[in-house]
Design a protein around this motif. Structure first.
Motif, PDB file in Angstrom:
ATOM      1  N   UNK A   1       0.824  -1.211   0.000  1.00 29.07           N
ATOM      2  CA  UNK A   1       0.000   0.000   0.000  1.00 29.07           C
ATOM      3  C   UNK A   1       0.859   1.264   0.000  1.00 29.07           C
ATOM      4  N   UNK A   2       0.427   2.223  -0.785  1.00 28.13           N
ATOM      5  CA  UNK A   2       1.015   3.558  -0.771  1.00 28.13           C
ATOM      6  C   UNK A   2       2.535   3.556  -0.941  1.00 28.13           C
TER       7      UNK A   2
ATOM      8  N   UNK B   1      -8.312   4.707 -11.448  1.00 29.11           N
ATOM      9  CA  UNK B   1      -9.463   4.386 -10.577  1.00 29.11           C
ATOM     10  C   UNK B   1      -9.173   3.356  -9.486  1.00 29.11           C
ATOM     11  N   UNK B   2      -8.485   2.242  -9.821  1.00 26.31           N
ATOM     12  CA  UNK B   2      -8.232   1.250  -8.754  1.00 26.31           C
ATOM     13  C   UNK B   2      -7.410   1.829  -7.600  1.00 26.31           C
ATOM     14  N   UNK B   3      -6.502   2.760  -7.915  1.00 16.57           N
ATOM     15  CA  UNK B   3      -5.697   3.364  -6.843  1.00 16.57           C
ATOM     16  C   UNK B   3      -6.581   4.223  -5.936  1.00 16.57           C
ATOM     17  N   UNK B   4      -7.489   4.958  -6.555  1.00 15.74           N
ATOM     18  CA  UNK B   4      -8.330   5.869  -5.771  1.00 15.74           C
ATOM     19  C   UNK B   4      -9.359   5.106  -4.943  1.00 15.74           C
ATOM     20  N   UNK B   5      -9.656   3.873  -5.348  1.00 13.70           N
ATOM     21  CA  UNK B   5     -10.649   3.066  -4.623  1.00 13.70           C
ATOM     22  C   UNK B   5     -10.020   2.308  -3.456  1.00 13.70           C
ATOM     23  N   UNK B   6      -8.690   2.226  -3.434  1.00 15.31           N
ATOM     24  CA  UNK B   6      -8.001   1.403  -2.435  1.00 15.31           C
ATOM     25  C   UNK B   6      -7.861   2.167  -1.113  1.00 15.31           C
TER      26      UNK B   6
END
Lengths: 222, 222
Positions: A8-9, A201-206
């Protein structure tokens, strides 16, 4: 299925997720807690760091820089680096700017201190480092704004790995709410264009367990 | 004539000097005291760092990573990276190992603290950092020895930018006399082969004013 070990991140993981998606190369994500130093993972990458890519044929590619170059060589076609040695050099100069300079001056001081130290229980946040990160980010947002005013995308006419590297770092810092977008309108316009790409989008949803992002993080109209 | 801006005992500059010489691309060296932050130099590389390459046609390439990739693309032929995407990925993994990991864990702690801080008058050496550098180097020399026992050169059958990156860092640390060669015989044998290459001679002949190297530094039979 192609597999990408990530955490993550971490901007280097995010950079490769974006690059693979932009190149329409499907992959499955595998969360790797690098702090555990799993022997099976160290066998893939002795440096013990994410990202690591494992291809269907067993080819292992370790590290954000090597994976980005590998993907360009193994899957030519829509390039994310540029079409001439000189334009590719400019893209790589900016990738280095974000992965090395922005990483050291901003991301490590903010995401490293505030989030990774807590997630990995490796220490307590250093207030002096956080102050340095919050001060340094202005210079980098000015530079992004300066480039974005003069070029269509950061490295030139085309969307490239320079935009991806910058977006990967900024999205991690923005997860903490530490990007002063309103003081840097040109950089904000550029980031709004990045943020609206389907690959983002997948990054912003995580979300990271126990550390939710601020409401504007996933908002395309921030 | 092609021009390379460099500074003494910076591994990224040494890496490019070695790569250009190995590829038989003539160049002239220009010493740049990056600490002065000359506006003309910042116009070439806004990050203010060496190396920077300026081609005869005016093309500017900034940064050790981008220059190494540029030279491969602009002057194909004898490659310093490898012949397949997978072998090139292994070379790049090791380049990153030395430029990022060895750089952070060893070179910055020793060459940065003992020499650059004094040359650039940016502070006094940090004894704790120096102790860390002297401790960390053993692990890296073990890794070089492990690779050198199993492969002809660090990344595989051929001499590559992985050997060049490792040699660039180790030569800077060796200038201080801080490489415990006798405790790492396999790494020493590999370095003796690197040191005897004609491309290495100009580096071994260069001395920094006021900080002479130990006698074994330029000795091929050390």
């Amino acid at each position: 299925m192609r597999k990408l070990y990530h955490h993550w991140l971490t901007p280097a993981s995010r950079k490769i997720r974006l690059a693979l998606t932009e190149k329409r190369l499907p992959f499955e994500l595998e969360l790797e807690r690098t702090v555990d130093r799993r022997p099976e993972f160290l066998a893939l990458n002795p440096a013990g760091e994410v990202p690591v890519l494992v291809e269907d044929d067993g080819t292992v590619v370790a590290g954000g820089g090597p994976i980005a170059e590998y993907v360009e060589e193994a899957y030519p076609g829509a390039t994310l680096l540029g079409h001439t040695p000189a334009s590719r050099a400019e893209t790589r100069r900016l990738i280095d700017w974000f992965d090395a300079k922005f990483g050291r001056e901003v991301t490590e001081n903010l995401v490293g201190e505030k989030l990774h130290k807590r997630m990995e229980r490796t220490g307590t946040p250093n207030a002096q480092a956080i102050r340095a990160g919050l001060a340094n980010i202005h210079y980098h947002l000015d530079y992004i704004g300066w480039l974005a005013e003069r070029r269509t995308w950061l490295a030139g006419d085309e969307f490239s790995l320079a935009d991806i590297a910058a977006g990967a770092h900024l999205s991690c810092v923005d997860y903490l709410g530490d990007v002063p977008w309103d003081e840097h309108p040109d950089a904000k316009i550029w980031y709004a264009r990045i943020k609206s790409r389907p690959s983002f989008r997948p990054l912003l949803a995580e979300t990271v367990p126990g550390a939710p992002p601020p409401p504007h993080y996933a908002d395309l109209d921030f």
